[in-house]
Each structure stands twice: as structure tokens, then as C-alpha cells.
Write an enzyme that holds these catalytic residues in place. Structure first.
Site, PDB file in Angstrom:
ATOM      1  N   LYS A 238       0.839  -1.212   0.000  1.00 16.97           N
ATOM      2  CA  LYS A 238       0.000   0.000   0.000  1.00 16.97           C
ATOM      3  C   LYS A 238       0.867   1.252   0.000  1.00 16.97           C
ATOM      4  O   LYS A 238       0.640   2.185  -0.784  1.00 16.97           O
ATOM      5  CB  LYS A 238      -0.922  -0.011   1.222  1.00 16.97           C
ATOM      6  CG  LYS A 238      -1.754   1.237   1.369  1.00 16.97           C
ATOM      7  CD  LYS A 238      -2.719   1.450   0.203  1.00 16.97           C
ATOM      8  CE  LYS A 238      -3.437   2.774   0.327  1.00 16.97           C
ATOM      9  NZ  LYS A 238      -4.289   3.090  -0.841  1.00 16.97           N
ATOM     10  N   CYS A 292      -3.146  11.361   2.027  1.00 19.78           N
ATOM     11  CA  CYS A 292      -2.576  10.060   1.665  1.00 19.78           C
ATOM     12  C   CYS A 292      -1.235  10.239   0.967  1.00 19.78           C
ATOM     13  O   CYS A 292      -0.192  10.091   1.575  1.00 19.78           O
ATOM     14  CB  CYS A 292      -3.583   9.315   0.791  1.00 19.78           C
ATOM     15  SG  CYS A 292      -5.128   9.051   1.666  1.00 19.78           S
TER      16      CYS A 292
END
Ligand SMILES: NC(=O)C1=CN([C@@H]2O[C@H](COP(=O)(O)OP(=O)(O)OC[C@H]3O[C@@H](n4cnc5c(N)ncnc54)[C@H](O)[C@@H]3O)[C@@H](O)[C@H]2O)C=CC1
Ligand SMILES: CC(=O)N[C@@H]1[C@@H](OP(=O)(O)OP(=O)(O)OC[C@H]2O[C@@H](n3ccc(=O)[nH]c3=O)[C@H](O)[C@@H]2O)O[C@H](C(=O)O)[C@@H](O)[C@@H]1O
Length: 454
Positions: A238, A292
Site C-alpha cells: 500500500k 494520503c
């Protein structure tokens, strides 16, 4: 260990045949708790609710909980989500609560999708995830499975969450499952993606955790489930996706700076370079925002010992881009005999990207702050958020033409700006488009497009 009225069958360590466990999963025999009901959590809770019919969503925000329990949806611009939530609440498949411990006691499967942010000094902030893990531990039972979907610095499950869950619950490592199963979707397509827009990655703290999590996600997604070696590998997958994106965007932003010197349309060159299968240079823009992509590099830089100079440099390039945009404007104003200081500048957009009501690390806000610091009079227009905490005067998109602007910077390409009344914007105003979305013929004026030049 929690005292449940009656313990549901174990999900982790089940001795049932896989087919029977799948059927039980779909019949709601393993109640699910989803912790975090935000832009990602609500779509995730909806998909788990569609499949299991037995989801309790947990959030600390009472207004979020109340809205959902009334069948409402506070997350904007997610196709299908409002209807899905209304139907699920009406069917009793989804309820919401602020009581995380009780929800943990009642659940067999725990899905964590609360924020992982960074601190003021750019260190990973996993405090919310660890706080939720502590609550889960107070309700954890043998046979439970904990699935972490919040993005984490690699090794967090192994070194932090696993020990915390064991210590706070009093359970042994082989009593319950822990898996890292990252959410890989983006706002605006969350339901589609959670249902199967991309492969689901699953990495367990042990083989049984991987097995149990894989079985659950295979019922949730129409796409493949990719089991990986362990939680740290899944955490790295991720984060690596995000690191790739930040570095790639930094390359695009740096290439865009060649525009003036080369006197070419750098965007054209990027587009044609990308006809090579190995080339996928991203789009130049005003910088990199959201909680993010600009945060994930610090999940490595300020977490691991190994130096990562490329990641640090990419962060510097992207963080400098808003200031670079202001510098471009200063040069254009100078060409019109105007100084930046004292000029009236309208910034179109405050969120980090179009259609998402999120301002964390927004380059548009960095542009406003830099303009203000340089003495400009700043106005900002955004259909989704206001100017709270931003040194700018908020203007409704329909009122932009009422400002006697010396310049307009399009920082976020909200679709609402397509209807902007450009005819009422002063003809002398310099227009800078950081997203290459304005059509000069349609708006009837010259536009300086970042990366394309004038
Ligand atoms: N936003 C995105 O595009 C993506 C985000 N992620 C991951 O998901 C995380 C969450 O992202 P979003 O949903 O966009 O954040 P968000 O800010 O939209 O929602 C977070 C929700 O968690 C709630 N919350 C905060 N503390 C809590 C607690 N202790 N217990 C229960 N709920 C709590 C908040 O009230 C809020 O409703 C991100 O930090 C990231 O790690 C992953 C992929 C995509
Ligand atoms: C690797 C990747 O594509 N990650 C996605 C990303 O989604 P996010 O909502 O953060 O938006 P994004 O499209 O990455 O944009 C981030 C920032 O970068 C800017 N941006 C984006 C792409 C580009 O070519 N140029 C550019 O300047 C955007 O304007 C924005 O300010 O981050 C998500 C996340 O992990 O939260 C992730 O799930 C999404 O798949």
C-alpha cells in the site's frame, strides 16, 4: 476477554469446511464492526453490509452516527452510496454507534478504517488506529479476526498492533486473527472499487489470519484477492503504491518547469512519451494534497532507518510547487506592469482535488497562503468548502466575476467552475490554469497553462 451473551462461531481458527464458513459469513453469522465511517469507511461498511447483512459502524462523530442511523449519507459525490446506505439501514443490515467497545464485544470481524495522518513534524501518527485497537481489545474474543484497512507504516501490525491487541485483551497470538488488508480506492469511485475495482491485498500475522481474511474478502470482491507473505508485506504494498505516485507526480511537476526554457508544450511531450508502454508520467499540477499521497513518504522517511533521498527530494519538489505557481503569476503580472503585492487574486478551488471535500495538505490552500504572505489580496472560491483557516475571502463560484481581479488561478478543477461567468472577469486579469482544463476559445481569453506555457 469479553463476555458475549452467546459467542458466535469462531471465524479465525474455524474448523468448518470453507464452503460452510462462506455460507455462514453470507448469512451474517459473523457480526462485523467497521471502525471509521468517513469517505472510505462508509462505502466499506456498505459493502460488508450488502454481503453479510450484519454490520455495526463505529464513529466518534455523533453527527455521523445519527445521520447514518436515520438512513442518511454524509459522504458527498460517491455514486450509489446514499441509496445503498438508506437501503441497508432500512433493512437492519447496517447500524451505527459511538460505542466502540460494545461494538467490539458484539462483533466477530473487526474492520479498521480510521485516519492515519502525520504529526506537525512529519512523523506518522498512528494514534487513532492504536486507540481503536485498544477499544477492540476490550471486546476481543477467541475466534475473532481484526482486519486493518487504514494505511500503516510498514511493520506497524507486527510491532505495534499485534502486541497491543494481545496485551490489552489477555488473549494469545493464536486465539485471534490480525490481517492488513489495505484500502486501495479513491474518493468518487469507492463503492465500485470496494466491490471489485482492483485486486484486494491480504497479509496475515499468521497463515490462519491470511486464510480467514482471504475467505472474507473473496465474498466481498468480484476481483481477485492476493494473499501476500505477511502483514508487513501488505503494508509495504500500500505504501509503495503511494510512494510511486508522489515521485511520479514530482517528476511531472519538475518537467513542467522546462516549459519556458524549452519553449515547448511539456504536457504534449509527456503525453507522447507515455505512448511507450514503460512510460506513465503523471500530470503536472499545483502540488500534491490529500491525507494520503503527501503523507505516505513519511511512513518510510520518518519511520525506518534506511535513508530514502529520492522520496525526500520528491516531497521537496511537490511541496515547492504551490510557491512555483505563485512565482509564475508574479512574472505574468510583472509583464502587465503590476506587482504581486497589492494585486487582487482569485483562487479557484480549495480542496486537494476536484469533487472531494478534503482540504488536508491542499496545494490550493498553500497557494492562498503564499499569495497572502506576498501581499496580495486573496479571494477563494470552492463549491464544497469555505475559507475557514485560510487567509482568503470566500466567494461563491457565481460571484467570481464581481471581483475586480488582477489574476485568477485555477487550482482545483471542480466541475462547478465550468459554468463560471468568464465574461465578467476583468479582461486585463492574468489567468493561470494549473490543471489544463480551461478552453481558451470557450472562455474567450488567453490562459497560461502550467506545463503548456502561453
Ligand atoms: N481517502 C482516501 O482516498 C483513502 C484513504 N485510505 C485510508 O483510510 C483512512 C481514512 O480515510 P478517510 O475515510 O478518507 O478519512 P475521513 O477523515 O474521511 O474519515 C475518517 C472517519 O473516522 C472517524 N474517526 C476518527 N477517529 C475515530 C475513532 N477513534 N473511532 C472511530 N472513528 C473515528 C472520523 O470521525 C471520520 O468520520 C486514511 O487515513 C487512509 O489511511 C485508503 C485509501 C483511500
Ligand atoms: C497510488 C494511487 O493512485 N493512490 C490513490 C490516491 O488517491 P487520492 O484521493 O489521494 O488522489 P490522487 O489522485 O492520488 O491525488 C493526490 C494529489 O496529487 C495530485 N495529482 C494527482 C495525479 C496527477 O497526475 N497529478 C497530480 O498533481 C492531485 O491533484 C492531488 O492533489 O491515494 C489513495 C489513498 O491511499 O488514500 C489511493 O487509494 C488511491 O488509489
Amino acid at each position: 476477554m469479553s463476555e458475549r451473551a452467546e459467542l458466535a462461531a469462531p471465524f479465525y481458527g474455524s474448523d468448518r469446511p470453507a464452503a460452510a464458513q462462506r455460507e455462514a459469513f453470507r448469512n451474517g453469522e459473523f457480526p462485523v464492526a467497521v471502525y471509521g465511517l468517513g469517505k472510505m469507511g462508509l462505502p466499506i461498511a456498505a459493502v460488508w453490509g450488502e454481503v453479510t447483512g450484519a454490520v455495526t459502524g463505529v464513529d466518534v462523530d455523533e453527527s455521523v452516527v445519527d445521520t447514518i442511523n436515520e438512513g442518511g449519507c454524509h459522504v458527498q459525490n460517491e455514486p450509489g452510496l446514499a441509496d445503498a446506505v438508506a437501503d441497508l439501514v432500512d433493512a437492519g443490515s447496517l447500524t451505527a454507534t459511538t460505542d466502540s467497545v460494545q461494538a467490539a464485544k458484539d462483533a466477530r470481524i473487526h474492520v479498521v478504517i480510521v485516519p492515519t495522518l502525520i504529526t506537525e513534524d512529519d512523523h506518522p501518527d498512528t494514534s487513532v488506529v492504536t486507540s481503536v485497537a485498544r477499544d477492540i481489545a476490550r471486546g476481543l474474543s477467541p475466534g475473532d479476526l481484526v482486519c486493518i484497512e487504514s494505511t500503516l507504516p510498514p511493520r506497524t501490525c507486527r510491532d505495534v498492533l499485534g502486541p497491543l491487541l494481545r496485551y490489552e485483551s489477555g488473549l494469545d497470538a493464536d486465539d485471534f486473527g490480525l490481517a492488513f488488508c489495505p484500502e486501495r480506492t479513491s474518493s468518487g469511485r469507492a463503492l465500485h472499487d470496494v466491490r471489485g475495482g482492483h485486486p484486494k491485498v491480504v497479509g496475515g500475522i499468521d497463515d490462519e489470519s491470511t486464510r480467514a481474511a482471504t475467505l472474507a474478502y473473496e465474498e466481498l470482491t468480484s476481483n481477485e484477492v492476493i494473499p501476500v507473505s505477511d502483514t508487513t508485506t501488505a503494508e509495504a504494498v500500500k505504501v509503495f503504491e503511494g510512494l510511486y505516485r508522489d515521485v511520479n507526480i514530482a517528476l511531472a511537476n519538475e518537467l513542467a518547469r522546462f516549459t519556458e526554457e524549452l519553449e515547448i508544450d511539456v504536457r504534449e511531450a509527456i503525453h507522447v512519451a507515455n505512448t511507450q508502454p514503460f512510460c506513465d508520467i503523471h500530470d503536472p499540477g499545483p502540488g500534491v494534497g490529500g491525507h494520503c499521497i503527501p503523507y505516505y513518504p513519511y511512513f518510510v522517511l520518518n519511520w525506518l532507518e534506511t535513508p530514502a533521498p529520492l522520496l525526500a527530494t520528491a516531497r521537496e519538489v511537490n511541496d515547492a510547487t504551490p510557491g512555483h505557481i505563485v512565482g509564475l503569476l508574479e512574472g505574468k503580472l510583472d509583464g502587465h506592469g503590476k506587482a504581486l503585492s497589492g494585486s487582487a487574486v482569485v483562487v479557484l478551488g480549495l480542496t486537494y482535488r476536484a469533487g472531494v471535500a478534503e482540504t488536508r495538505a491542499s496545494p490550493a490552500i498553500d497557494i492562498c497562503r503564499t499569495l497572502d504572505a506576498r501581499g496580495a489580496t486573496v479571494y477563494a472560491s470552492d463549491p464544497m468548502v469555505d475559507c475557514e483557516g485560510v487567509p482568503a475571502t470566500w466567494v461563491h463560484p457565481d460571484e467570481v466575476g464581481s471581483i475586480d481581479a488582477d489574476a485568477v488561478i485555477l487550482a482545483t478543477d471542480h466541475e462547478e467552475f465550468e459554468a463560471l461567468d468568464w465574461a465578467s472577469v476583468p479582461r486585463s486579469a492574468v489567468v493561470i490554469d494549473t490543471r489544463d482544463v480551461l478552453d481558451e476559445d470557450r472562455i474567450g481569453r488567453d490562459v497560461y497553462v502550467v506545463g503548456r506555457g502561453d
